[in-house]
Scaffold this motif. Structure first.
Motif, short mmCIF file in Angstrom:
data_model
loop_
_atom_site.label_atom_id
_atom_site.label_comp_id
_atom_site.label_asym_id
_atom_site.label_seq_id
_atom_site.Cartn_x
_atom_site.Cartn_y
_atom_site.Cartn_z
N GLU A 39 7.01 3.91 20.78
CA GLU A 39 7.86 4.90 21.43
C GLU A 39 9.31 4.41 21.44
N GLY A 40 10.20 5.26 21.00
CA GLY A 40 11.61 4.90 20.99
C GLY A 40 12.09 4.27 19.70
N ASP A 41 11.17 3.84 18.83
CA ASP A 41 11.59 3.26 17.56
C ASP A 41 12.14 4.33 16.63
N PRO A 42 13.21 4.02 15.91
CA PRO A 42 13.72 4.99 14.94
C PRO A 42 12.74 5.19 13.79
N ALA A 43 12.74 6.37 13.23
CA ALA A 43 11.84 6.66 12.10
C ALA A 43 12.21 5.79 10.91
N GLN A 44 11.19 5.31 10.20
CA GLN A 44 11.38 4.44 9.05
C GLN A 44 10.75 5.06 7.82
N THR A 45 11.35 4.81 6.68
CA THR A 45 10.81 5.31 5.42
C THR A 45 9.64 4.44 4.97
N GLU A 46 8.54 5.07 4.62
CA GLU A 46 7.39 4.31 4.13
C GLU A 46 7.72 3.67 2.78
N LYS A 47 7.13 2.49 2.56
CA LYS A 47 7.31 1.79 1.29
C LYS A 47 5.94 1.37 0.77
N ALA A 48 5.75 1.50 -0.53
CA ALA A 48 4.50 1.04 -1.15
C ALA A 48 4.50 -0.48 -1.21
N TRP A 49 3.43 -1.07 -0.74
CA TRP A 49 3.32 -2.53 -0.74
C TRP A 49 3.05 -3.02 -2.17
N PRO A 50 3.92 -3.89 -2.72
CA PRO A 50 3.76 -4.30 -4.11
C PRO A 50 2.95 -5.58 -4.31
N GLY A 51 2.48 -6.18 -3.22
CA GLY A 51 1.74 -7.43 -3.33
C GLY A 51 0.24 -7.23 -3.31
N PRO A 52 -0.52 -8.30 -3.08
CA PRO A 52 -1.98 -8.20 -2.98
C PRO A 52 -2.39 -7.21 -1.90
N ALA A 53 -3.56 -6.61 -2.08
CA ALA A 53 -4.01 -5.55 -1.19
C ALA A 53 -4.02 -6.00 0.27
N LEU A 54 -3.54 -5.14 1.15
CA LEU A 54 -3.54 -5.41 2.59
C LEU A 54 -4.86 -4.93 3.20
N PRO A 55 -5.31 -5.52 4.30
CA PRO A 55 -4.59 -6.48 5.14
C PRO A 55 -4.78 -7.94 4.77
N GLY A 56 -5.69 -8.25 3.86
CA GLY A 56 -5.89 -9.63 3.45
C GLY A 56 -6.90 -10.37 4.29
N THR A 57 -6.83 -11.69 4.27
CA THR A 57 -7.79 -12.55 4.99
C THR A 57 -7.61 -12.42 6.49
N PRO A 58 -8.68 -12.13 7.26
CA PRO A 58 -8.53 -12.00 8.72
C PRO A 58 -7.94 -13.26 9.35
N LEU A 59 -7.06 -13.05 10.33
CA LEU A 59 -6.45 -14.20 10.99
C LEU A 59 -7.38 -14.85 12.00
#
Length: 309
Positions: A229-249
């Motif tokens: 809430e309150g964050d300005p709108a951001q443009t989506e970007k295609a992730w160019p690296g290995p598939a997300l989300p990756g190895t669980p933390l």
């Protein structure tokens, strides 16, 4: 290659101190690092390394101050940047000034400077004299939710580590600490001050001007994107690296970590230049917030980050 030698004088209460004496042209250093690191001759009386000594290259970590623990998020624990990292080829990597603008940039402002090989030795000696060695008991002050300051030093006896819980928060007060523990903590605080002002510590003109650090690899901690809430709108970007989300933390954490190197790292870095810290990244039809962490010369992937968290 660097040589490990024993100096004539003693440090740390009379114990023989091991000084890491470095030449300026490690076989695996790049040409820019070699030129900045200079050349230092190995002294007489060189001895074979003892203890847990890694193979020394230009990317070998010699001295680091970083943080662990504290009341921060799991993503921050994994991506936290060391206060200072000093390498065998004379590179000194720190985090530069940050902007107060919100949202901030996607990439942290990592800076690299170069010092001569002889000055790397000066910093090693400074850390030794400040008490960075295994087994030092710095006590547990009565402070809640503070972070731990960790000092790591490569010596002839191997990698030495000392940790000080609530080093800044407990400064100048007993807080259940002995007089010896207070003194030892003050020495380590003084070491931090010296490392944060290398120009004063090493002398005028001994430290090269900082430049942007160019990582060979980068990691990203990904979590499902949620518009705050309150964050300005951001443009989506295609992730160019290995598939997300990756190895669980970790168990119960809805976040993972991926790392990219070579061309994939270049692609991520290029895309991040026009992104912010709250940019929604898309991967396999889902949106993620990704906290980016350029990997340092001694780090290879997410596992290295988790070991230090």
């Amino acid at each position: 290659m660097p040589t490990l030698t024993r100096p004539a004088r003693a440090l740390l209460g009379g114990a023989a101190a091991a000084t890491l004496l470095l030449t300026g042209a490690c076989a695996n250093s790049n040409s820019a690092a070699q030129g900045a690191a200079g050349s230092a001759s190995a002294t007489a009386g060189a001895v074979e390394p003892t203890g847990d000594i890694p193979e020394i290259t230009g990317s070998t970590l010699v001295l680091r101050v970083d943080y662990t623990g504290g009341f921060v998020t799991p993503a921050m624990l994994a991506t936290r940047i060391p206060m200072i990292s000093v390498y065998a080829d004379g590179r000194v990597i720190t985090e530069g000034p940050t902007t107060k603008q919100y949202p901030g940039p996607a990439l942290p402002n990592l800076q690299v400077q170069y010092v001569e090989a002889a000055d790397v030795n000066v910093l090693v000696e400074r850390a030794r004299s400040a008490g960075v060695q295994n087994g030092v008991d710095l006590g547990q002050p009565g402070v809640a939710d503070a972070q731990t300051t960790r000092f790591t030093l490569l010596t002839e006896q191997g990698v030495q580590t000392v940790e000080a819980y609530a080093l800044a928060e407990a400064a100048g007060a007993a807080n259940g600490l002995s007089a010896e523990q207070v003194r030892d903590r003050e020495l380590l605080s003084g070491l931090i001050i010296a490392l944060q002002d290398l120009e004063t510590t090493l002398g005028p003109g001994r430290v090269k001007e900082p430049a942007d650090y160019q990582p060979a690899a980068i990691a990203g901690v990904a979590m499902p994107f949620q518009q705050a809430e309150g964050d300005p709108a951001q443009t989506e970007k295609a992730w160019p690296g290995p598939a997300l989300p990756g190895t669980p933390l970790g168990e119960g954490l809805d976040m993972g970590c991926v790392s990219a190197e070579a061309q994939a790292a270049k692609d991520v870095l290029a895309a991040a230049e026009s992104a912010t810290a709250i940019t929604p990244w898309t991967s396999a039809g889902k949106k993620y917030t990704v906290q980016l962490r350029p990997l340092l010369p001694d780090e290879r992937d997410c596992d290295d980050l988790m070991k230090r968290a």
